[in-house]
Structures are given as C-alpha cells and as structure tokens.
Design a protein around this motif. Sequence first.
Motif, PDB file in Angstrom:
ATOM      1  N   LEU A 189      24.510   1.221  53.812  1.00  0.00           N
ATOM      2  CA  LEU A 189      24.214   0.573  55.088  1.00  0.00           C
ATOM      3  C   LEU A 189      22.732   0.266  55.237  1.00  0.00           C
ATOM      4  O   LEU A 189      22.350  -0.813  55.712  1.00  0.00           O
ATOM      5  N   PHE A 190      21.887   1.193  54.819  1.00  0.00           N
ATOM      6  CA  PHE A 190      20.450   1.038  55.055  1.00  0.00           C
ATOM      7  C   PHE A 190      19.676   0.600  53.810  1.00  0.00           C
ATOM      8  O   PHE A 190      18.454   0.515  53.853  1.00  0.00           O
ATOM      9  N   HIS A 191      20.373   0.319  52.722  1.00  0.00           N
ATOM     10  CA  HIS A 191      19.694  -0.120  51.508  1.00  0.00           C
ATOM     11  C   HIS A 191      20.005  -1.581  51.180  1.00  0.00           C
ATOM     12  O   HIS A 191      19.309  -2.205  50.372  1.00  0.00           O
ATOM     13  N   THR A 192      21.017  -2.145  51.794  1.00  0.00           N
ATOM     14  CA  THR A 192      21.413  -3.517  51.510  1.00  0.00           C
ATOM     15  C   THR A 192      20.567  -4.506  52.304  1.00  0.00           C
ATOM     16  O   THR A 192      20.433  -4.374  53.526  1.00  0.00           O
ATOM     17  N   ASP A 193      19.981  -5.477  51.622  1.00  0.00           N
ATOM     18  CA  ASP A 193      19.183  -6.501  52.302  1.00  0.00           C
ATOM     19  C   ASP A 193      20.090  -7.460  53.068  1.00  0.00           C
ATOM     20  O   ASP A 193      21.197  -7.782  52.638  1.00  0.00           O
ATOM     21  N   SER A 194      19.574  -7.925  54.210  1.00  0.00           N
ATOM     22  CA  SER A 194      20.354  -8.815  55.069  1.00  0.00           C
ATOM     23  C   SER A 194      19.807 -10.237  55.103  1.00  0.00           C
ATOM     24  O   SER A 194      20.485 -11.158  55.557  1.00  0.00           O
ATOM     25  N   GLY A 195      18.558 -10.430  54.670  1.00  0.00           N
ATOM     26  CA  GLY A 195      17.918 -11.735  54.779  1.00  0.00           C
ATOM     27  C   GLY A 195      17.106 -11.894  56.043  1.00  0.00           C
ATOM     28  O   GLY A 195      16.349 -12.863  56.191  1.00  0.00           O
ATOM     29  N   TYR A 196      17.237 -10.946  56.964  1.00  0.00           N
ATOM     30  CA  TYR A 196      16.437 -10.940  58.197  1.00  0.00           C
ATOM     31  C   TYR A 196      15.288  -9.958  57.966  1.00  0.00           C
ATOM     32  O   TYR A 196      15.492  -8.749  57.895  1.00  0.00           O
ATOM     33  N   GLN A 197      14.066 -10.462  57.834  1.00  0.00           N
ATOM     34  CA  GLN A 197      12.936  -9.674  57.367  1.00  0.00           C
ATOM     35  C   GLN A 197      12.655  -8.453  58.233  1.00  0.00           C
ATOM     36  O   GLN A 197      12.453  -7.341  57.709  1.00  0.00           O
ATOM     37  N   GLN A 198      12.622  -8.633  59.545  1.00  0.00           N
ATOM     38  CA  GLN A 198      12.334  -7.495  60.421  1.00  0.00           C
ATOM     39  C   GLN A 198      13.365  -6.386  60.241  1.00  0.00           C
ATOM     40  O   GLN A 198      13.013  -5.195  60.214  1.00  0.00           O
ATOM     41  N   LEU A 199      14.610  -6.756  60.128  1.00  0.00           N
ATOM     42  CA  LEU A 199      15.675  -5.770  59.929  1.00  0.00           C
ATOM     43  C   LEU A 199      15.536  -5.079  58.579  1.00  0.00           C
ATOM     44  O   LEU A 199      15.655  -3.851  58.485  1.00  0.00           O
ATOM     45  N   ASP A 200      15.258  -5.848  57.547  1.00  0.00           N
ATOM     46  CA  ASP A 200      15.142  -5.285  56.203  1.00  0.00           C
ATOM     47  C   ASP A 200      13.909  -4.391  56.074  1.00  0.00           C
ATOM     48  O   ASP A 200      13.892  -3.463  55.250  1.00  0.00           O
ATOM     49  N   GLU A 201      12.867  -4.651  56.861  1.00  0.00           N
ATOM     50  CA  GLU A 201      11.680  -3.793  56.853  1.00  0.00           C
ATOM     51  C   GLU A 201      11.924  -2.498  57.629  1.00  0.00           C
ATOM     52  O   GLU A 201      11.278  -1.475  57.363  1.00  0.00           O
ATOM     53  N   ARG A 202      12.837  -2.553  58.571  1.00  0.00           N
ATOM     54  CA  ARG A 202      13.145  -1.387  59.396  1.00  0.00           C
ATOM     55  C   ARG A 202      14.075  -0.406  58.676  1.00  0.00           C
ATOM     56  O   ARG A 202      13.968   0.811  58.836  1.00  0.00           O
ATOM     57  N   LYS A 203      14.980  -0.931  57.871  1.00  0.00           N
ATOM     58  CA  LYS A 203      15.993  -0.097  57.218  1.00  0.00           C
ATOM     59  C   LYS A 203      15.419   1.027  56.353  1.00  0.00           C
ATOM     60  O   LYS A 203      15.890   2.172  56.429  1.00  0.00           O
ATOM     61  N   PRO A 204      14.404   0.763  55.508  1.00  0.00           N
ATOM     62  CA  PRO A 204      13.866   1.865  54.688  1.00  0.00           C
ATOM     63  C   PRO A 204      13.296   3.016  55.519  1.00  0.00           C
ATOM     64  O   PRO A 204      13.291   4.163  55.057  1.00  0.00           O
ATOM     65  N   LEU A 205      12.820   2.723  56.731  1.00  0.00           N
ATOM     66  CA  LEU A 205      12.286   3.772  57.593  1.00  0.00           C
ATOM     67  C   LEU A 205      13.387   4.715  58.057  1.00  0.00           C
ATOM     68  O   LEU A 205      13.135   5.891  58.330  1.00  0.00           O
ATOM     69  N   THR A 206      14.603   4.189  58.167  1.00  0.00           N
ATOM     70  CA  THR A 206      15.747   5.041  58.488  1.00  0.00           C
ATOM     71  C   THR A 206      16.262   5.738  57.240  1.00  0.00           C
ATOM     72  O   THR A 206      16.685   6.901  57.293  1.00  0.00           O
ATOM     73  N   LEU A 207      16.212   5.053  56.112  1.00  0.00           N
ATOM     74  CA  LEU A 207      16.736   5.604  54.867  1.00  0.00           C
ATOM     75  C   LEU A 207      16.036   6.900  54.474  1.00  0.00           C
ATOM     76  O   LEU A 207      16.672   7.822  53.949  1.00  0.00           O
ATOM     77  N   VAL A 208      14.742   6.999  54.755  1.00  0.00           N
ATOM     78  CA  VAL A 208      14.006   8.212  54.385  1.00  0.00           C
ATOM     79  C   VAL A 208      14.348   9.385  55.295  1.00  0.00           C
ATOM     80  O   VAL A 208      13.971  10.524  55.015  1.00  0.00           O
ATOM     81  N   LYS A 209      15.070   9.124  56.380  1.00  0.00           N
ATOM     82  CA  LYS A 209      15.477  10.192  57.301  1.00  0.00           C
ATOM     83  C   LYS A 209      16.895  10.669  57.035  1.00  0.00           C
ATOM     84  O   LYS A 209      17.514  11.302  57.881  1.00  0.00           O
ATOM     85  N   ILE A 210      17.423  10.383  55.859  1.00  0.00           N
ATOM     86  CA  ILE A 210      18.819  10.686  55.577  1.00  0.00           C
ATOM     87  C   ILE A 210      19.150  12.168  55.759  1.00  0.00           C
ATOM     88  O   ILE A 210      20.198  12.518  56.295  1.00  0.00           O
ATOM     89  N   SER A 211      18.258  13.052  55.345  1.00  0.00           N
ATOM     90  CA  SER A 211      18.545  14.491  55.466  1.00  0.00           C
ATOM     91  C   SER A 211      18.609  14.920  56.923  1.00  0.00           C
ATOM     92  O   SER A 211      19.435  15.766  57.291  1.00  0.00           O
ATOM     93  N   GLU A 212      17.741  14.337  57.772  1.00  0.00           N
ATOM     94  CA  GLU A 212      17.726  14.710  59.191  1.00  0.00           C
ATOM     95  C   GLU A 212      18.898  14.092  59.954  1.00  0.00           C
ATOM     96  O   GLU A 212      19.495  14.739  60.815  1.00  0.00           O
ATOM     97  N   LEU A 213      19.230  12.844  59.637  1.00  0.00           N
ATOM     98  CA  LEU A 213      20.326  12.177  60.343  1.00  0.00           C
ATOM     99  C   LEU A 213      21.692  12.675  59.887  1.00  0.00           C
ATOM    100  O   LEU A 213      22.664  12.623  60.654  1.00  0.00           O
ATOM    101  N   LEU A 214      21.780  13.162  58.649  1.00  0.00           N
ATOM    102  CA  LEU A 214      23.053  13.646  58.123  1.00  0.00           C
ATOM    103  C   LEU A 214      23.084  15.166  57.987  1.00  0.00           C
ATOM    104  O   LEU A 214      23.914  15.708  57.256  1.00  0.00           O
ATOM    105  N   TYR A 215      22.200  15.849  58.693  1.00  0.00           N
ATOM    106  CA  TYR A 215      22.211  17.318  58.664  1.00  0.00           C
ATOM    107  C   TYR A 215      23.514  17.869  59.217  1.00  0.00           C
ATOM    108  O   TYR A 215      23.920  18.977  58.917  1.00  0.00           O
TER     109      TYR A 215
END
Length: 303
Positions: free
Chosen positions: A187-213
């Motif tokens: 969900l958070f690693h796939t590019d969408s073509g919308y730059q702002q969205l694609d720049e935001r996704k990696p910031l969530t991806l690095v929180k995987i341990s906290e969001l999936l605790y």
Amino acid sequence: MAEPPWGYEGEFGLGIKTLIISLYYGGNMTQGNLLEFLENIDLLEHFQLPTKWRNALQVLPQETVLSEAEFHTLLDTHLPKLGSQQRTRIMEAAAIAFYHQQTDWPVVQTLVRDDAPQLKLLTDNIALYWVDEERNYKNLSAFIACHQKVLDKFLDDFWNYYRDLLPCQDSPSQQTADKLRYKFWKLFHTDSGYQQLDERKPLTLVKISELLYVLEHPELPLHNNPVELCARTMVQRGNISYATQTLAGTQAWDTFMSLVPTTRKLGISFSEYIRDRICKVGNIPCWATIFDKKSALNPFGCS
C-alpha cells in the motif's frame, strides 16, 4: 505564518519541557545515575549535542543531588558557551533518564499515541494511531481532477486496510499478521503518479513497526476515540455549567466525570455504583480489585 505560543521553541513543546523540570529537579536524580542511563541509551547523542559537550558533562559531580540553581551553575562553569537550545536538550535528556530510573511510579513500557515529537523516547515501545496518520494524506492539496481521483482511491484503500486490522485483534495469528505486513508494504510502497502522495508514502512506510505493533499485541487499541470522547464530555459539562466556583467543586467535577466513563467501560451501572458507595454496602468492589481482575484476563504482553 503566526508565531508559535510561548514554550514551543525548538523541536519539543511545552509538555516535555514541563516534564523536564518536574521530573529532574523535583526528583533529585543524581548525576551519576543520569550519565549512566544516558550512556546506555545514547540520549545525548539522539539530542545531537556535540561530542565536546557530551564529554564535558561527564566531569560533573557524580552521585550528587543538585538543586536547579547548582546544576545551572555547573553548566555555566563547564559549558560556558552552551546555547539555550543545547541546554534545553540536556535538561530533556535528564528528565527522561530520571523517569526511567525512578522507582516511585511504574515506568510505562508501551505508549499508544500520535506522532508528536514531544513524546519520543518516553517509552521503549510505541504504537501509533491510524486516524492521525490518515490526516497527513487528507491534508494533501490535490487540485487536479486526476490527482484527486488517485488520492480518493488511496484513502479508500487506506481505510480498507484499517478494517482488515480490526478482526486481527479478536483472532490473531502469525499467518494473518504476515499477510497484513505485506499488504502494508504494498500500500505504501507502490507509486501512484501523484507526486505529493508518493512523497508522503515513504514517511508512513518507516513507521511500520509503530503502526503495526497491534499485530504483536492485539489488546492495544487502534485509535483514541474513547479518550477524545471523554475529553469532549468535560467540555460539554463546561458549556452547561460554565465553571466551578471553588476548588472542591473542581475536584468533584474531575472525580465524577472520570467515574462516568470508567463505569461504562467496565460494564458497571454508574447509578448503581453511586448508590453502593453512598449506602456503603460494598457490593461493587473497589477499583483496584476490579482492575486487577480485568488485567489478569488480558494482561499486556500475554500475546
């Protein structure tokens, strides 16, 4: 852009600065225990203090209780060029270190919270709220129709994934957890073509341990709605009665407005609880007994 309120200079806000003063100076933590703890978890390094200043801190008196004035005097003596922001960092590290080594109150091991930087390093384990994470995407400015469509599709996928997490709390399994981790990455690693969205996704991806605790501890909540609803109840009380006139009235408000949601969460009738306490019958056990029984049924860490 408006100026921030007083007390919010630097990375940390008013809350952590208040914690610093109350825990460090009020608790009279010795310098020896402070430095030992800081070295173990590299707090000073996290706060980005130069090496020469970290070394200078180690020459401060060890195993000595210092007052606030004495501590500031030592900092002025050994670190005369220490800036206000760096001084704040040292005090923040000291407060967190004292909190973890004090024995008067149990140290919280896991904190379920939003992503506010003021709460970093207070606990070893962190679980983040999904609702707060979604706000980062909801606030994106998609002015072009195609971008808006992409964003709407992503938000739908976001909440569909969130709904997939809910059943995992009732019937957790390793197989389900592995599938959900893979779906999170996709969900958070796939590019969408919308730059702002694609720049935001990696910031969530690095929180995987906290969001999936919650996959490791299904007893943890995924949101803080009950807490916000309790706070809203107090605001409604203020709208009805405006304010209390005495300290006793304020204390009564705090007591009874806490009892209402507590009894509701425990499945106890509030009116029956009040009746039991007024009559001193004792049919309803004290809170400590009830909490012990509830925690024994589902203690944190049992998963």
